[in-house]
Design an enzyme around this catalytic site. Structure first.
Site, PDB file in Angstrom:
ATOM      1  N   GLU A   1      -2.610  45.517  -3.020  1.00  0.00           N
ATOM      2  CA  GLU A   1      -2.414  44.754  -1.789  1.00  0.00           C
ATOM      3  C   GLU A   1      -3.378  45.201  -0.694  1.00  0.00           C
ATOM      4  O   GLU A   1      -3.573  44.497   0.291  1.00  0.00           O
ATOM      5  CB  GLU A   1      -0.984  44.954  -1.267  1.00  0.00           C
ATOM      6  CG  GLU A   1       0.113  44.415  -2.170  1.00  0.00           C
ATOM      7  CD  GLU A   1       1.496  44.822  -1.672  1.00  0.00           C
ATOM      8  OE1 GLU A   1       1.576  45.408  -0.560  1.00  0.00           O
ATOM      9  OE2 GLU A   1       2.472  44.583  -2.398  1.00  0.00           O
TER      10      GLU A   1
ATOM     11  N   ASP B   1       1.119  64.058  -9.068  1.00  0.00           N
ATOM     12  CA  ASP B   1       1.557  65.308  -9.682  1.00  0.00           C
ATOM     13  C   ASP B   1       2.535  65.022 -10.821  1.00  0.00           C
ATOM     14  O   ASP B   1       3.414  64.166 -10.702  1.00  0.00           O
ATOM     15  CB  ASP B   1       2.241  66.164  -8.609  1.00  0.00           C
ATOM     16  CG  ASP B   1       2.636  67.532  -9.114  1.00  0.00           C
ATOM     17  OD1 ASP B   1       1.739  68.290  -9.528  1.00  0.00           O
ATOM     18  OD2 ASP B   1       3.846  67.848  -9.084  1.00  0.00           O
TER      19      ASP B   1
END
Length: 560
Positions: free
Chosen positions: A275, A226
């Site tokens: 990751e 956002d």
């Protein structure tokens, strides 16, 4: 974090590698769920996570690839959950963390991915950091994590600068200090209940990288960011001065939007995301002055997608659409990112109503317009959008052809912009009315206890139940279009198209064995037939090598 110039785009080898790695998100259709308005499981009139979970098979059968959930975090709900008090908790109105876990697991079991909203520009004023900052008074280390400033004037009675809130009024609120005296001011680009974080402070970055890992460990497949363009403010928080105050959503260069320093944040976030296995993604809500600026957010070491607001705000006009399509593809190609296409979301008037009104009125419309015309154009615009290279975003209920509800009584409205005025129009409630599932019932299948915003009396005829099985319905058109996207390799992911010669007011392009023709005019047109009609938003007549396309109609052909 220091303000810095934009990093140079990645080298050509890196861009080519990314472009060749055709991940799921490059051609995905992603469906936005606004949880409070989707499905209510407990009869309290408010949608919830259990309600979304129960309706996941519908979304699977619709044919979407992923579901984006608007915020469901713990929040006072001053701005429908975009004021977050705890980023690691589910608001009780939506359920709890076990509900979120079950929803994610069920979605994965159905072959759907889950993207959650993340709100990093601001928190709620009920966030623990902000409450402590107020309680501890001037000099509190917690105040450094937000933008607290002394006021101007003899007694500090004036705001620190001339910035205005997106929702109208000053972007600053003065606090009352613990001793009862008027004190410092804090920045809020949105409502006063939404204080902006200071992303120059390292604790803010540390916290959000931890929040990312929390939800990634829960199994989410990505984040919609956002106000992705708003995190970093210009050094010194300079006055707006002569900037156009009406262009606060990013169509003009602003000292609080689209600052170069945001890209350092997203490069750090990308290392966290990488990751994790499973092709997790970021998508940016980034209002920028140009689509070329938007492309900066999706370089190979930053975010994966960015919403194409230039396309969303384009009128139903062939020439204008072709310009924004070409500019979008040209801007995304050098950085190896897919284009995204979107027509509606929770912040703008539904496109079935926008296209029912005269062009040039913007994305927040207050009149119903010509409902039949709007629906015809909306169906045609959807087929055009779904034929373009890249990823597409759908907003809940658009597959039903829902219009905006433009006659909501003032007393039921909840959009904070409506009450502040002078900023956004404040009519976003009209696109947030709970969607209808059945022909009858107190809320047309939304739940057993009514709905938090009143639904129109004719909502039942637009319901999933009413449209299912009707080959002329908008719902079945969406189902057929999404099925065709899956079945035909020329649809979906890609970075280019071949424009074909077409009459004035008509768009025609080829992608492999697939041809799309969209008539944006008010009269039928004769165009070449391009093989077999795969799908059309209206009745297409084929006569030998020619075809007649009705007004405001899009058709798909295949030569395979």
């Amino acid at each position: 974090m220091s303000q810095q110039h934009l990093a140079a785009p990645a080298d050509e080898t890196a861009v080519a590698t990314v472009a060749q790695h055709r991940d799921w998100w490059r051609g995905a259709v992603i469906y936005q769920v606004y949880p409070r308005s989707f499905a209510d499981s407990n009869g309290d009139g408010m949608g919830d996570l259990a309600g979304v979970r129960a309706r996941l098979p519908y979304l699977r059968d619709l044919g979407v690839d992923a579901v984006w959930l608007s915020p469901f975090y713990a929040s006072p709900q001053a701005d429908a959950g975009y004021d977050v008090a705890d980023y690691r908790a589910v608001d009780p109105m939506f359920g709890n963390l076990l509900d979120a876990d079950a929803l994610i697991r069920d979605a994965h079991g159905l072959g759907l991915r889950i993207i959650v909203d993340l709100v990093p520009n601001h928190s709620s004023d009920q966030h623990e950091w902000f409450k402590r900052a107020l309680a501890e008074g001037p000099g509190s280390p917690l105040r450094e994590r937000y933008h607290f400033r002394p006021g101007k004037g003899k007694k500090g009675e004036l705001p620190p600068n001339d910035w205005e809130s997106i929702f109208g009024g000053p972007a600053w609120t003065r606090v009352t200090e613990p001793d009862g005296t008027p004190g410092e001011w804090y920045l809020h680009l949105f409502a006063p209940e939404q204080p902006d974080f200071n992303w120059e402070h390292p604790a803010v970055g540390d916290e959000f990288r931890s929040i990312l890992r929390f939800w990634l460990d829960m199994g989410v497949d990505g984040f919609r960011i956002d106000v992705a363009h708003g995190l970093v403010k210009a050094e010194g928080l300079p006055d707006l001065g002569d900037h156009d105050q009406l262009k606060l959503l990013g169509n003009d260069v602003m000292p609080f939007f689209d600052q170069d320093g945001v890209h350092e944040v997203y490069r750090q976030w990308r290392t966290v995301l990488d990751e994790y296995a499973g092709d997790r993604i970021f998508v940016a809500e980034a209002w920028t002055p140009t689509v070329e600026r938007t492309a900066h957010y999706v370089r190979p070491d930053e975010l994966h997608q960015a919403f194409n607001f230039q396309y969303l705000s384009t009128d139903w006009d062939a020439d204008e659409l072709r310009v924004v399509i070409d500019r979008t593809l040209d801007a995304m190609r050098p950085v190896g990112a897919p284009a995204t296409w979107v027509l509606s979301n929770h912040d703008v008037t539904r496109h079935a109503t926008r296209f029912a009104n005269p062009p040039g009125l913007g994305t927040q419309i207050r009149t119903e317009g010509d409902r039949e015309l709007g629906l015809r154009r909306a169906r045609a615009a959807t087929l055009l959008m779904l034929a373009l290279p890249g990823s597409a975003y759908l907003y809940q209920g658009e597959e039903l052809g829902l219009p905006d509800v433009v006659d909501l009584p003032d007393e039921v409205r909840q959009d904070p912009a409506y009450f502040r005025g002078a900023g956004q129009d404040g009519f976003r409630d009209g696109c947030r009315v709970p969607i209808p599932w059945t022909r009858t019932g107190s809320s047309y299948g939304f739940g057993t206890g009514g709905s938090w915003l009143p639904q129109p009396a004719n909502w039942g005829e637009l319901s999933v139940e009413a449209q299912t099985g009707d080959p002329a319905s908008t719902l079945e058109l969406y189902r057929a279009a999404l099925a065709a996207r899956r079945e035909h390799p020329s649809l979906g992911a890609g970075e280019s198209l071949e424009w074909l010669t077409a009459p004035e007011g008509v768009l025609a392009f080829r992608r492999g064995e697939f041809v799309c023709v969209a008539n944006t005019t008010t009269a039928p047109v004769t165009v070449p037939s391009h093989g077999r009609v795969l799908l059309a938003s209206g009745e297409v007549t084929v006569d030998g090598t020619e075809a007649t396309l009705p007004a405001d109609t899009t058709a798909w052909w295949t030569t395979a």
